[in-house]
Design an enzyme around this catalytic site. Structure first.
Site, mmCIF file in Angstrom:
data_model
loop_
_atom_site.group_PDB
_atom_site.id
_atom_site.type_symbol
_atom_site.label_atom_id
_atom_site.label_comp_id
_atom_site.label_asym_id
_atom_site.label_seq_id
_atom_site.Cartn_x
_atom_site.Cartn_y
_atom_site.Cartn_z
ATOM 1 N N GLU A 182 -8.692 66.975 1.806
ATOM 2 C CA GLU A 182 -7.519 67.823 2.016
ATOM 3 C C GLU A 182 -7.787 69.258 1.561
ATOM 4 O OE1 GLU A 182 -5.228 67.140 -1.693
ATOM 5 O OE2 GLU A 182 -3.260 67.538 -0.678
ATOM 6 N N ASN B 189 -7.080 65.826 -3.327
ATOM 7 C CA ASN B 189 -7.614 66.758 -4.424
ATOM 8 C C ASN B 189 -6.633 66.006 -5.498
ATOM 9 O OD1 ASN B 189 -8.849 69.595 -3.938
ATOM 10 N ND2 ASN B 189 -7.853 68.884 -2.140
ATOM 11 N N CYS C 115 -3.861 62.661 0.384
ATOM 12 C CA CYS C 115 -3.566 62.771 -0.822
ATOM 13 C C CYS C 115 -2.540 61.771 -1.511
ATOM 14 C CB CYS C 115 -3.574 64.063 -1.525
ATOM 15 S SG CYS C 115 -4.247 63.837 -3.385
ATOM 16 N N ASN D 92 0.882 71.088 4.418
ATOM 17 C CA ASN D 92 -0.465 70.621 3.996
ATOM 18 C C ASN D 92 -1.052 69.819 5.411
ATOM 19 O OD1 ASN D 92 -2.875 69.319 2.924
ATOM 20 N ND2 ASN D 92 -1.533 69.214 0.738
HETATM 21 N N1 CDT Z 1 -3.206 66.774 -3.936
HETATM 22 C C1 CDT Z 1 -2.173 65.712 -4.471
HETATM 23 O O1 CDT Z 1 -1.630 65.078 -3.559
HETATM 24 N N2 CDT Z 1 -2.548 65.283 -5.634
HETATM 25 C C2 CDT Z 1 -1.821 64.373 -6.243
HETATM 26 C C3 CDT Z 1 -1.801 64.761 -7.736
HETATM 27 C C4 CDT Z 1 -1.105 64.092 -8.533
HETATM 28 S S1 CDT Z 1 0.653 64.588 -8.412
HETATM 29 C C5 CDT Z 1 0.669 65.925 -9.344
HETATM 30 C C6 CDT Z 1 -2.676 63.123 -6.097
HETATM 31 O O2 CDT Z 1 -1.552 62.120 -5.952
HETATM 32 O O3 CDT Z 1 -3.579 62.688 -6.195
#
Ligand code: CDT
Length: 315
Positions: free
Chosen positions: A58, A204, A179, A118
């Site tokens: 991502e 990420n 993600c 995104n």
């Molecule tokens: N990039 C992304 O979606 N990261 C989220 C972080 C946790 S929610 C703040 C994830 O689900 O991994």
């Protein structure tokens, strides 16, 4: 026949060598040219090892900029792509086409009418753009929260995309997610209802979850748990690819992995840096599950699940 009632086209056996091209950190000051050079190195390594499809993370072209509240529009726009390919990214597209390797690449998209997503582009081996998937589940918050050691302002910078679609590509039915989408069973089920055989996911994931740090020690467990469950419950391969390691002071989960339709991890990264993980993906293995325990046409009872879509979204 696919779960959506379509006969699959293509040749048999339906095998594709897939690479998870994990990345280590990208610094705030790294240029597109520097990052694209890294992506090309990963692409060539994957090709040398037989890959026909390379999955990048991502927001692979930049640092994970939602960790900052950025008020300067020029700086913010600098993280977004108005065109993909564009001048800086064209060398990656050219090299992939020359090698006959397809790829998925996550990036921040700004549309001509100013919408921001995104996004993950999927490109076939001949250079054809198959799709541009726009992340549906946009996590985090939209206002700066000073109590946090770092921000997660995806909800300030991105709007949700329209939904999940599968595409005939790489000899099978391919779906995309990004993600946070991987944590939601609906993601896989909506793709599963369209017969998906291969789900590609870049991520990420900061290991420190500020709203509830008690979850930190489970970050790796949750990562595998959700992707393996999604794979098994829908009879599909899942490829999860991280941008991991300590990026601008924030430690992010690596553990890129390729998971079979039985829910087994068949290949997994062992570092937190740039690393290529390869698996031979036999798409026909999906049907071991799709025509038995998860034969949707035979066993699903959608009228009993109405609440999932009919319940209004809470305020
Ligand atoms: N990039 C992304 O979606 N990261 C989220 C972080 C946790 S929610 C703040 C994830 O689900 O991994």
């Amino acid at each position: 026949m696919s779960a959506s009632g379509r006969w699959l086209s293509g040749t048999f056996p339906r095998e594709v060598v897939v690479a998870a091209a994990q990345m280590g950190p990208v610094a705030r000051g790294d240029t597109r040219a520097e990052v694209v050079e890294r992506l090309i190195t990963l692409l060539r390594t994957a090709h040398d090892r037989g890959a026909e499809l390379v999955v990048f993370p991502e927001l692979a072209l930049t640092t994970f900029f939602p960790r900052w509240a950025i008020d300067d529009v020029v700086e913010l726009d600098g993280y977004f792509e108005t065109h993909l390919p564009g001048p800086a990214t064209q060398p990656l597209f050219d090299e992939a086409k020359r090698l006959g390797v397809g790829f998925q690449l996550g990036y921040a998209e700004i549309t001509p009418d100013g919408h921001r997503y995104n996004t993950a582009i999927l490109v076939e081996r001949d250079g054809t753009v198959v799709s541009r998937y726009r992340k549906v589940h946009v996590p985090g918050h939209d206002q700066e929260e000073p109590w946090r050691a770092f921000q997660h302002l995806e909800r300030r910078y991105f709007e949700p995309g329209p939904g999940f679609q599968v595409h005939e590509a790489f000899g099978g039915l391919v779906g995309q997610a990004t993600c946070n989408d991987r944590r939601w069973p609906e993601t896989y089920r909506v793709l599963g209802l369209q017969g998906v055989e291969l789900v590609l996911i870049g991520y990420n994931t900061p290991i420190h979850y500020l709203p509830d740090p008690g979850q930190d020690r489970l970050a790796g467990h949750h990562n595998t748990l959700v992707m393996a469950a999604g794979a098994y419950q829908n009879g599909t391969w899942v490829v999860g690819v991280a941008k991991g390691g300590v990026e601008e002071g924030v430690w992010s989960l690596a553990e890129s992995q390729i998971i079979s339709p039985g829910g087994e991890v068949v290949a997994r990264a062992i570092t937190e840096g740039d690393e290529v993980v390869i698996a031979l993906v036999d798409l026909d293995r999906c049907w071991d599950y799709k025509r038995t325990v998860f034969n949707f046409a035979q066993y699903r009872l959608p009228d009993r699940y109405r609440m999932i879509t009919e319940e209004p979204k809470p305020d």
